[in-house]
Design a protein around this motif. Structure first.
Motif, short mmCIF file in Angstrom:
data_model
loop_
_atom_site.label_atom_id
_atom_site.label_comp_id
_atom_site.label_asym_id
_atom_site.label_seq_id
_atom_site.Cartn_x
_atom_site.Cartn_y
_atom_site.Cartn_z
N GLU A 1 2.04 1.74 -3.54
CA GLU A 1 0.95 2.27 -4.37
C GLU A 1 0.74 3.76 -4.13
N ARG A 2 0.75 4.15 -2.84
CA ARG A 2 0.55 5.56 -2.52
C ARG A 2 1.71 6.41 -3.04
N MET B 1 0.82 -1.21 0.00
CA MET B 1 0.00 0.00 0.00
C MET B 1 0.85 1.26 0.00
#
Length: 337
Positions: free
Chosen positions: A130-131, A127
């Motif tokens: 992705e961010r 995550m």
């Protein structure tokens, strides 16, 4: 030039221009497209990838926003090189403690959902990647009436440590024949509360992207201005880059009952005679982050000025906390959209 092997997935939720931009960023940052390389013409890359020329043009604008390419009218688009992100903003102990409590709470919740520690570690890592990937393709425009104030956004907004920022003077925006096209490639446009009504009027179709920020002198700057004597004798020098900044300083000093005739402003120029300017001054006010101490010869001049009783005041702005939270929340929502 040989094919760039750009591929797009038109069924993806990621806009096509972002897919093209992301792949071009990767080729530039890994050295496949070195500095000085001319990118294909928009219609050529559009034909190669099966997308519209305008889509390629928008991808190129994203790269220009990030400082990776230069778009030269009549000549084409050229790679400048990979831009390193600014250093992260330091965080205080109180904020770190709150973050640790939030992480502990999240871990406890995931353990109750029967995730293993390895699974939690892998999920958080994915995550974060992705961010970070989204943030590196996030383009923000900042608009103000004076160049001295434009850097405050980069200094204060935590998310801007990796997002790409481009600065615009309000006068340049006013004079643009197509203001909408100027800001089309940006995800967010930041300006001060003072200029927000005018900017949204200039950008009616993009007004939802425009956020305002209340800015004010930092507590230290305010205290130093408050300490300037009200007596009629001391003279105050203001070194500036723009008339707008000069007028802002005059207004702040007027609010502290400092007579206008005591203020003398000068526009900084390389090679200026700073000694002559400071000869009858007791205070010198400089723009935020102004590197005068590092300029040839001027550092020793300012040291002597201070040693003989002169006061040097760096006029620093800050985004007020409420505005900062609103802007950070808007950026976070856009990244998660």
């Amino acid at each position: 030039m040989p094919s760039l092997n750009i591929t797009v997935d038109k069924s993806s939720a990621v806009p096509v221009y972002r897919q093209v931009a992301k792949q071009l960023v990767h080729r530039i940052t890994n050295g496949h497209l070195p500095s000085g390389t001319q990118l294909p013409r928009e219609r050529d890359l559009a034909a190669e990838t099966g997308v519209a020329a305008g889509t390629v043009g928008r991808a190129y604008e994203v790269l220009a926003c990030r400082g990776l390419v230069e778009m030269i009218k009549g000549r084409g688009t050229f790679v400048i090189g990979a831009m390193l992100p600014p250093a992260p903003t330091p965080t205080g102990a109180g904020r770190q403690a709150r973050a640790q409590a939030l992480v502990r709470s999240t871990i406890d919740g995931m353990v109750r959902l029967q995730f293993s520690f390895n699974e939690i570690r892998d999920l958080v890592h994915v995550m974060l990647l992705e961010r970070e990937d989204r943030l590196q393709n996030f383009c923000i425009a900042v608009v103000d009436c004076n160049p001295e104030a434009l850097g405050i956004y980069e200094k204060q907004l935590l998310y801007l440590s990796k997002a790409q920022v481009r600065k615009f003077l309000l006068d340049d925006v006013r004079q643009s024949p197509d203001v909408g096209a100027m800001f089309q490639a940006f995800d967010l446009i930041l300006t001060t509360a003072t200029h927000h009504p005018e900017l949204t009027g200039l950008l009616p179709a993009q007004r939802d992207k425009v956020l305002s920020a209340a800015v004010a002198p930092t507590p230290q700057t305010a205290a130093e201005l408050d300490a300037i004597p009200r007596a009629p004798d001391p003279k105050i020098g203001v070194l500036c880059l723009s008339a707008n900044f000069r007028d802002i300083i005059r207004r702040h000093l007027a609010a502290r009952q400092v007579a206008d005739e005591r203020i003398e402003a000068a526009f900084y120029q390389a090679g200026m005679d700073l000694n002559a300017f400071l000869r009858d001054k007791t205070h010198l006010i400089l723009p935020p982050d102004f590197p005068l101490f590092s300029q040839g010869g001027y550092g020793s001049t300012l040291v002597r000025f201070s040693e003989t009783g002169g006061r040097v005041i760096q006029f620093d702005y800050q985004i007020e906390r409420g505005s900062l939270l609103v802007i950070e929340e808007a950026i976070s929502k856009l990244l998660m959209a």
